[in-house]
Design an enzyme around this catalytic site. Sequence first.
Site, PDB file in Angstrom:
ATOM      1  N   TYR A 119       0.830  -1.210   0.000  1.00 47.37           N
ATOM      2  CA  TYR A 119       0.000   0.000   0.000  1.00 47.37           C
ATOM      3  C   TYR A 119       0.861   1.256   0.000  1.00 47.37           C
ATOM      4  O   TYR A 119       0.583   2.218   0.709  1.00 47.37           O
ATOM      5  CB  TYR A 119      -0.925   0.003   1.217  1.00 47.37           C
ATOM      6  CG  TYR A 119      -1.843  -1.196   1.264  1.00 47.37           C
ATOM      7  CD1 TYR A 119      -2.994  -1.247   0.483  1.00 47.37           C
ATOM      8  CD2 TYR A 119      -1.532  -2.282   2.066  1.00 47.37           C
ATOM      9  CE1 TYR A 119      -3.828  -2.356   0.516  1.00 47.37           C
ATOM     10  CE2 TYR A 119      -2.360  -3.396   2.108  1.00 47.37           C
ATOM     11  CZ  TYR A 119      -3.507  -3.425   1.327  1.00 47.37           C
ATOM     12  OH  TYR A 119      -4.320  -4.526   1.360  1.00 47.37           O
ATOM     13  N   CYS A 120       1.881   1.265  -0.808  1.00 45.98           N
ATOM     14  CA  CYS A 120       2.859   2.357  -0.835  1.00 45.98           C
ATOM     15  C   CYS A 120       2.806   3.045  -2.199  1.00 45.98           C
ATOM     16  O   CYS A 120       2.451   2.434  -3.203  1.00 45.98           O
ATOM     17  CB  CYS A 120       4.254   1.759  -0.591  1.00 45.98           C
ATOM     18  SG  CYS A 120       5.616   2.929  -0.688  1.00 45.98           S
ATOM     19  N   GLY A 121       3.202   4.289  -2.216  1.00 46.80           N
ATOM     20  CA  GLY A 121       3.292   5.006  -3.486  1.00 46.80           C
ATOM     21  C   GLY A 121       4.295   4.373  -4.437  1.00 46.80           C
ATOM     22  O   GLY A 121       4.229   4.589  -5.650  1.00 46.80           O
TER      23      GLY A 121
END
Length: 170
Positions: free
Chosen positions: A46-48
Amino acid sequence: MKGGQHTNKTMGITISDVTVKTINGQEQVLSEYAGKVLLIVNVASYCGYTSQYRGLQSLYQTYRDRGLEILAFPCNDYGKQEPDSLDKIARFCETQYSVTFPLFDKVHAKGSEQHPLYARLTQTPPSGDVAWNFEKFLVNKQGEVVGRYPSSVTPDAPAFVAAIERELAA
């Protein structure tokens, strides 16, 4: 330091004697990868930077037959961006990015519970804590850490790919 990277072939920091757990819970000593070039990455779903999975898989497909192994370690230390179970992480990586490189057990890349692998990796100049998800460590065929790349260095960055190719050719 050029382009967000650091390479130093004389530092002698090795990881070959470190034991890790696979995503299936099997213990594995990193010396099993002797003779391979390793790219070790702390990952999060769930990271950029999560889309870097695509570039990592592309690198793996391109260079695996020449001796590159990518070792991905899920990590929830940064923004709590990897809260899921190992089964859900594996399913996500397979369905969203067709990942075929090895995934390992969750680790702490920093702090009082830092995994021994990351304690060793973060001795690499510039030493210090991993700053965020998708920081990359390049390890030569002898198990020596020869490069450290921040999250902002994408898997297809020309200087990064060139460093991998140099190690594969060595």
